[in-house]
Design a protein around this motif. Structure first.
Motif, PDB file in Angstrom:
ATOM      1  N   ILE A 135       1.099  -1.177   0.059  1.00 53.18           N
ATOM      2  CA  ILE A 135      -0.084  -0.090  -0.266  1.00 53.18           C
ATOM      3  C   ILE A 135       0.526   1.632   0.237  1.00 53.18           C
ATOM      4  CG2 ILE A 135      -2.096  -1.160   1.324  1.00 53.18           C
ATOM      5  CD1 ILE A 135      -1.235   0.272   4.247  1.00 53.18           C
ATOM      6  N   ASP A 136       0.170   2.393  -0.701  1.00 50.46           N
ATOM      7  CA  ASP A 136       1.175   3.515  -0.713  1.00 50.46           C
ATOM      8  C   ASP A 136       0.861   4.207   0.953  1.00 50.46           C
ATOM      9  OD1 ASP A 136       2.334   3.897  -3.027  1.00 50.46           O
ATOM     10  OD2 ASP A 136       0.800   5.578  -3.664  1.00 50.46           O
ATOM     11  N   PHE A 137       2.065   5.123   0.963  1.00 45.33           N
ATOM     12  CA  PHE A 137       2.517   5.762   2.575  1.00 45.33           C
ATOM     13  C   PHE A 137       0.728   6.692   2.622  1.00 45.33           C
ATOM     14  CE2 PHE A 137       2.381  10.560   2.164  1.00 45.33           C
ATOM     15  CZ  PHE A 137       2.354  10.213   4.125  1.00 45.33           C
ATOM     16  N   ILE A 138       0.020   7.494   1.100  1.00 49.92           N
ATOM     17  CA  ILE A 138      -0.829   7.626   1.613  1.00 49.92           C
ATOM     18  C   ILE A 138      -2.262   7.132   1.794  1.00 49.92           C
ATOM     19  CG2 ILE A 138      -1.627   8.249  -1.080  1.00 49.92           C
ATOM     20  CD1 ILE A 138      -2.104  11.550  -0.062  1.00 49.92           C
ATOM     21  N   THR A 158       8.556   5.218  -0.161  1.00 43.41           N
ATOM     22  CA  THR A 158       7.379   5.348  -0.461  1.00 43.41           C
ATOM     23  C   THR A 158       6.543   4.741  -0.476  1.00 43.41           C
ATOM     24  OG1 THR A 158       7.840   4.020  -2.788  1.00 43.41           O
ATOM     25  CG2 THR A 158       8.112   7.169  -2.519  1.00 43.41           C
ATOM     26  N   GLU A 159       6.367   3.865  -0.016  1.00 33.48           N
ATOM     27  CA  GLU A 159       5.672   2.585   0.492  1.00 33.48           C
ATOM     28  C   GLU A 159       6.110   2.101   1.921  1.00 33.48           C
ATOM     29  OE1 GLU A 159       7.209   1.495  -2.485  1.00 33.48           O
ATOM     30  OE2 GLU A 159       6.068   1.560  -4.217  1.00 33.48           O
ATOM     31  N   ARG A 160       4.782   1.238   2.446  1.00 38.88           N
ATOM     32  CA  ARG A 160       4.713   1.243   4.188  1.00 38.88           C
ATOM     33  C   ARG A 160       5.708  -0.598   4.025  1.00 38.88           C
ATOM     34  NH1 ARG A 160       2.902   4.427   7.911  1.00 38.88           N
ATOM     35  NH2 ARG A 160       1.539   6.377   6.586  1.00 38.88           N
ATOM     36  N   CYS A 206       2.216  -2.958   3.896  1.00 40.40           N
ATOM     37  CA  CYS A 206       2.875  -3.437   3.126  1.00 40.40           C
ATOM     38  C   CYS A 206       2.075  -4.676   3.709  1.00 40.40           C
ATOM     39  CB  CYS A 206       4.390  -2.737   2.466  1.00 40.40           C
ATOM     40  SG  CYS A 206       3.420  -1.677   1.320  1.00 40.40           S
TER      41      CYS A 206
END
Lengths: 64, 231
Positions: free
Chosen positions: A20-23, B42-44, B212
């Motif tokens: 998933i994206d940060f946002i 930019t990704e978790r 993620c």
């Protein structure tokens, strides 16, 4: 604003894990926070705004 | 002597450098090799990698990705401020929208966001503030979130709890139902459990938890309303 959560639906487990994206969590939180408490918010209302839509973030249905 | 150091931005060669990572920890193994603990910028996602599989990323590429993330956030804010429900927006000033005093006072749900990543915490606060949302963001490492969540819920009494940070599967493609095959999912689960104990006092609380590749089924079973889902 008062939230009323209803646990009415879950997705069946499927084997795979996703990025998933940060946002993405911020968008979900923002949409819950700004939804009227008389309305239901489902993932279908949000999915187009998320990196991988319903594949990326899933839910139980809940009131705003 | 390793060519890498903590803080370097790298890509994994075996994954075609698809995700940019920051090296957050370097572990020396008994056979004199080094394993790097990585967190997505930019990704978790959290991952580990032997140093042979890593390559330092070009500064220009890193900058481009960071700018893309920033642009995505600004675009989202810009879209939101066109919506009249965001009537107390800091962002309206940024994008040159005329601010008028409204007779309608909008009350939005209060958000408490615990994020294990300092950089993401700052960006999240900026995002919520730009939209004029009632939000509190705390930078709390994933393993500590369960310990502090009850006192923060008592203090801020939020409507929405967001629990994020980094996560990832240790062995990919196997052990989906093994909680120890996930780097931080057990911490998110414990935190959701603690939050639901607080919630039993009567206040309804919407919970988003995970990052993620998190253990979706267990996080939802613990009581989260939203989580990063299995594909």
């Amino acid at each position: 604003m008062k939230l009323s959560c209803q646990q009415v639906q879950t997705l069946p487990p499927r084997h795979g894990r996703i990025m998933i994206d940060f946002i993405d969590p911020l968008i979900v939180a923002e949409r819950i926070a700004t939804t009227e408490n008389t309305k239901y918010l489902t993932i279908r209302d949000i999915k187009d705004e998320l990196r991988d839509g319903e594949e990326g973030v899933s839910r139980y249905r809940l009131h705003g | 002597m390793s060519k890498f150091k903590k803080g370097d931005i790298v890509g994994r060669i075996s994954y075609n450098k698809d995700v940019l990572f920051e090296i957050t920890k370097i572990i020396k193994t008994s056979n004199h090799k080094q394993i790097m603990i990585l967190k997505g910028i930019t990704e978790r996602i959290e991952a580990d990698s032997p140093e042979e599989d890593l390559e330092i990323m070009d500064k220009r590429i890193v900058q481009e990705r960071m700018q893309k993330l920033e642009a995505q956030m600004l675009h989202r804010i810009e879209e939101c401020v066109k919506d009249p429900k965001y009537c107390i927006c800091e962002a309206k000033k940024i994008f040159g929208f005329r601010q008028e005093r409204s007779n309608n006072v909008a009350s939005t749900g209060r958000i408490l966001h615990l994020d294990g990543d300092k950089r993401y915490s700052e960006k999240s606060m900026k995002y919520y503030r730009s939209l004029g949302l009632d939000a509190i963001v705390k930078n709390v490492p994933e393993y500590k979130q369960a310990q502090v969540v009850r006192s923060l819920l008592d203090r801020y009494e939020p409507d929405i709890l967001v629990l994020t940070g980094h996560d990832g599967m240790i062995k990919k493609g196997t052990g989906f139902n093994d909680i120890y095959n996930y780097r931080n999912s057990r911490h998110f689960i414990n935190t959701v459990n603690e939050a639901r104990k607080w919630n039993s006092h009567g206040k309804d609380l919407a919970i988003f938890a995970g990052a993620c590749q998190s253990y979706y089924e267990a996080i939802m079973s613990a009581g989260a309303n939203f989580a990063s889902s299995p594909r």
